[in-house]
Scaffold this active site. Sequence first.
Site, mmCIF file in Angstrom:
data_model
loop_
_atom_site.group_PDB
_atom_site.id
_atom_site.type_symbol
_atom_site.label_atom_id
_atom_site.label_comp_id
_atom_site.label_asym_id
_atom_site.label_seq_id
_atom_site.Cartn_x
_atom_site.Cartn_y
_atom_site.Cartn_z
ATOM 1 N N TRP A 74 12.623 5.147 8.806
ATOM 2 C CA TRP A 74 11.592 3.581 7.914
ATOM 3 C C TRP A 74 12.240 4.460 6.743
ATOM 4 C CZ3 TRP A 74 7.010 4.363 4.448
ATOM 5 C CH2 TRP A 74 6.276 2.830 4.777
ATOM 6 N N ASN A 100 13.219 13.503 8.610
ATOM 7 C CA ASN A 100 12.251 12.832 8.446
ATOM 8 C C ASN A 100 11.552 13.396 7.159
ATOM 9 O OD1 ASN A 100 12.413 11.517 11.376
ATOM 10 N ND2 ASN A 100 10.285 12.325 11.977
ATOM 11 N N LYS A 485 -8.511 -4.500 9.482
ATOM 12 C CA LYS A 485 -7.402 -5.111 10.494
ATOM 13 C C LYS A 485 -6.528 -6.174 10.425
ATOM 14 C CE LYS A 485 -6.870 -1.926 12.378
ATOM 15 N NZ LYS A 485 -7.851 -0.863 11.962
ATOM 16 N N GLU A 488 -3.489 -5.932 8.148
ATOM 17 C CA GLU A 488 -2.366 -5.045 8.907
ATOM 18 C C GLU A 488 -1.784 -5.772 10.062
ATOM 19 O OE1 GLU A 488 -3.304 -0.823 9.590
ATOM 20 O OE2 GLU A 488 -5.064 -1.790 10.208
ATOM 21 N N HIS A 504 -22.361 -9.462 -8.470
ATOM 22 C CA HIS A 504 -21.691 -8.588 -9.343
ATOM 23 C C HIS A 504 -20.363 -9.412 -9.541
ATOM 24 C CE1 HIS A 504 -25.127 -5.948 -9.674
ATOM 25 N NE2 HIS A 504 -25.039 -5.909 -9.018
HETATM 26 C C1 F6R Z 1 -5.171 1.601 9.976
HETATM 27 C C2 F6R Z 1 -3.985 2.502 10.200
HETATM 28 C C3 F6R Z 1 -3.822 3.508 9.552
HETATM 29 C C4 F6R Z 1 -4.016 5.096 9.556
HETATM 30 C C5 F6R Z 1 -3.578 5.940 8.721
HETATM 31 C C6 F6R Z 1 -4.593 7.458 8.991
HETATM 32 O O1 F6R Z 1 -5.032 0.551 10.956
HETATM 33 O O2 F6R Z 1 -3.913 2.938 11.477
HETATM 34 O O3 F6R Z 1 -5.208 3.653 8.318
HETATM 35 O O4 F6R Z 1 -5.562 5.446 10.258
HETATM 36 O O5 F6R Z 1 -3.075 6.564 8.437
HETATM 37 O O6 F6R Z 1 -3.858 8.072 10.450
HETATM 38 P P1 F6R Z 1 -4.127 9.394 10.824
HETATM 39 O O7 F6R Z 1 -5.346 8.452 11.157
HETATM 40 O O8 F6R Z 1 -2.985 10.050 12.349
HETATM 41 O O9 F6R Z 1 -4.426 10.581 10.008
#
Ligand code: F6R
Length: 608
Positions: A74, A100, A485, A488, A504
């Site tokens: 990535w 990584n 959501k 995303e 506001h």
């Molecule tokens: C949103 C999402 C991210 C995770 C965030 C934290 O749908 O998946 O915002 O919630 O990256 O990830 P965790 O919970 O694995 O620490």
Amino acid sequence: MCGIVCYIGKDKAMPILIEGLKKLEYRGYDSAGLAIQDGNHIDCYRSVGKITELEKKTNDLEINGTSGIAHTRWATHGEPSERNAHPQTDVREDIFVVHNGIIENYISIKRKMEKAGITFRSDTDTEVLAHLIALNFDGDLNEAVRKTMSSVEGTFGMAVVHKTVPGEIVVARRGSPLIIGVGEEGNFAASDVAAMARYTNEVVHLNDNELATITKKDFHISTAQAKTITRHAETVEWETEDAELNGFPHFMLKEIFEQPETIRNAMRGRLEKSEGVPKLGGIMPVWDRLKECRHMVIVGCGTSYYAGCVGRYIFERLTEIDVEVELASEFRYRKLNFPPNTFVVSLSQSGETADTLAAIREARRKGAHVIGIVNVVGSSIARETEAGIYNHAGLEIGVASTKMFVSQLTILTLLALLLGRHHNLSLTDGMEAIRELEDLPDKVRKILSEANHIQSIAEKYYRYSNWLFLGRQYGYPIAMEGALKMKEVSYIHAEGYPAGEMKHGPIALINPDMPTVAIVPRDSMCDKMINNIQEIKSRRGPVIAIVTEGDGNLKEMVDDVIEIPATLDFLYPILAVIPCQLLAYYSARFLKRDIDRPRNLAKSVTVE
Ligand code: F6R
């Protein structure tokens, strides 16, 4: 984010590695590659795009090697391209490394190397690792990796092979997860259990600043200071079903529909009905201090942070504790000054989120007690917290988190209830809360049975490019999560806002082209939300209202209504978020988005 899988054993490595890479696809990636060792020869293949591109490249080749390393990338340093994909190699192409994380001092190392005549072939930070290991190599690959670890700053999970060292893969970790898998016919290493789960569920976690040499039959762990570590494999629970779609078109939809079970799993064995109190064995090691705690900070990122925001209201409702909620990415840089006996509660699905890990380390350094609510067993956050509660939600594959949010809310409620009962919450209130919690799975099922109705609302509005989500109190974090959501998975611009803030500023945005999703359950904020809805309607803004069943007067006021069953005020978020998830999912589907792999996103954010 990036994923690693390695195999060394008696079978051909190629199909095992390709399958492992496919299991890591859910983490998000833009290119992939692998290096297979066959005697004193290493073949390396890289491609941009899906794993199927890598498969196409290698399908007709006779690749017999039985050990290799593989990677999904990535992009962080350098665009997604073949030359930037991993494995990266040294000048002589003796060493191949997958990585990584981020090497933070790579620019200064690269400059020195370029001055010394090394030509770089990629834009990655990883390439410096390959050159450093080559320079440090004098026949012992483990030693070369160890020396390299001391000259790089930043984070890494890496796996390395060398042409002249067949039969060995060396892996090392600092900040990015790496797990060794112990199989019957060979051994594995991966950034994620999913990549090797088909072959083994016996795993050994590497800690930060440890490295290991893995052979066909064995593994040897040591620290960066060359101290030998003896660590035995543990068995991880793993449902292979979790990684299958089971007839659903997307993991996101499958996981939304799993939520009744997710809530049950979060509560299983944890409810003492007659006492109106939950049993949470995982936090018993800190119970003596926790029960006296009067100041708590909840930290997390993204969806986990929004779960924490709901958690604050639940704690305020059920306990005597002052609760703050902070984004882990901000909290880690604050000048922290905790009152005595402060507890930091970290929320994380993956247990590997870099900012959340850094936040808990900082909190510990400043004297707070740290507990975790984590889904992935044995993950870094699970291991670095003093005690914690597992979600037991199974694997969450959809990049957009759904079932984790309801699981986190369920567990935060249990924790607040446990503390509340210790403070001054009555037996009757405790028993009522448990009864209502037990009814939630059926209530969620009822909302899910209206998925077609929610789909038709998404069909009506998915062409609008700006949405507003509004809520108050418990509904405010749901508005934030609903908007997240939507952004995303559908790439529709959406804002989550506390409805009280409308006047506001945001009210200026209201017009017939901006739908508002209003979270209006029948709680103490309901009347105030209705006022907000009237303000929007008088400016001809379309309103989709999420309301409690039977609230007919609201139906006449708004354009579309989604009903949720009645429950206690502090449990409404668990129900109200489900229509938001479905609205986002179906809008994304109408827009033909890549729902389980939204652009630019990664499942587990292991870099800052
Ligand atoms: C949103 C999402 C991210 C995770 C965030 C934290 O749908 O998946 O915002 O919630 O990256 O990830 P965790 O919970 O694995 O620490």
